[in-house]
Design a protein around this motif. Structure first.
Motif, mmCIF file in Angstrom:
data_model
loop_
_atom_site.group_PDB
_atom_site.id
_atom_site.type_symbol
_atom_site.label_atom_id
_atom_site.label_comp_id
_atom_site.label_asym_id
_atom_site.label_seq_id
_atom_site.Cartn_x
_atom_site.Cartn_y
_atom_site.Cartn_z
ATOM 1 N N UNK A 8 46.282 28.007 30.986
ATOM 2 C CA UNK A 8 47.441 28.752 31.477
ATOM 3 C C UNK A 8 47.856 29.793 30.438
ATOM 4 N N UNK A 9 48.768 30.626 30.847
ATOM 5 C CA UNK A 9 49.316 31.634 29.928
ATOM 6 C C UNK A 9 49.911 30.954 28.688
ATOM 7 N N UNK A 29 37.931 34.815 22.242
ATOM 8 C CA UNK A 29 39.064 35.718 22.417
ATOM 9 C C UNK A 29 40.032 35.123 23.443
ATOM 10 N N UNK A 30 41.301 34.933 23.073
ATOM 11 C CA UNK A 30 42.265 34.331 24.000
ATOM 12 C C UNK A 30 42.407 35.111 25.306
ATOM 13 N N UNK A 35 41.411 35.823 31.145
ATOM 14 C CA UNK A 35 40.981 36.734 32.211
ATOM 15 C C UNK A 35 39.820 36.177 33.036
ATOM 16 N N UNK A 36 38.937 35.440 32.399
ATOM 17 C CA UNK A 36 37.768 34.906 33.088
ATOM 18 C C UNK A 36 37.967 33.464 33.538
ATOM 19 N N UNK A 37 39.206 32.973 33.489
ATOM 20 C CA UNK A 37 39.484 31.560 33.772
ATOM 21 C C UNK A 37 39.076 31.122 35.169
ATOM 22 N N UNK A 38 39.195 32.001 36.151
ATOM 23 C CA UNK A 38 38.841 31.613 37.517
ATOM 24 C C UNK A 38 37.331 31.569 37.713
ATOM 25 N N UNK A 55 34.032 25.069 29.916
ATOM 26 C CA UNK A 55 33.863 26.043 30.994
ATOM 27 C C UNK A 55 32.780 25.549 31.948
ATOM 28 N N UNK A 56 32.729 26.169 33.109
ATOM 29 C CA UNK A 56 31.730 25.829 34.118
ATOM 30 C C UNK A 56 30.934 27.078 34.443
ATOM 31 N N UNK A 57 29.628 27.028 34.205
ATOM 32 C CA UNK A 57 28.768 28.169 34.548
ATOM 33 C C UNK A 57 27.375 27.651 34.857
#
Length: 114
Positions: A8-9, A29-30, A35-38, A55-57
């Motif tokens: 979250x922010x 980078x925070x 920005x790429x969280x979704x 992360x999921x990729x």
């Protein structure tokens, strides 16, 4: 088990307050993380004022190498999290530029005010 939650922010602000180095051209980078969280379903948890990221990729979960003075214990936490969640333990690769920055990053828990 680490209790990861979607970033979250407020997590980003807390993370920014913890780091005291320029990591603006990096996976760490925070702003990039937020920005790429979704797309990457970025998750974060703070344990002992150390931020951990997942992360999921490519249909798999990956962990970021944590900023920790005790990297061995931090990696154990991540491995246990993967085991508890029945997922493969994968670490995002780190490029040479990030590795050099990583060596100079120190967490500053005094500024952790969120």
């Amino acid at each position: 088990m680490l209790n990861f939650n979607r970033i979250t922010y407020f997590d980003v602000k807390r993370y920014q307050n913890l780091i005291n180095n320029n990591i603006y051209l990096s996976f760490y980078n925070p702003n990039y993380l937020f920005l790429w969280k979704d797309l990457y379903k970025t998750e974060i948890v703070f344990k002992d004022n150390i931020p951990y990221f997942k992360i999921f990729m490519d249909d798999e979960f990956f962990y970021f190498i944590p900023f920790s003075d005790n990297l061995e214990d931090s990696i154990k936490y991540l491995k246990n999290d993967a085991k508890d969640n029945v997922i493969d333990f994968n670490i995002v690769g780190i490029n040479e530029m990030d590795l050099n920055k990583y060596k100079n990053i120190h967490l500053n828990p005094i500024n952790n005010k969120l």
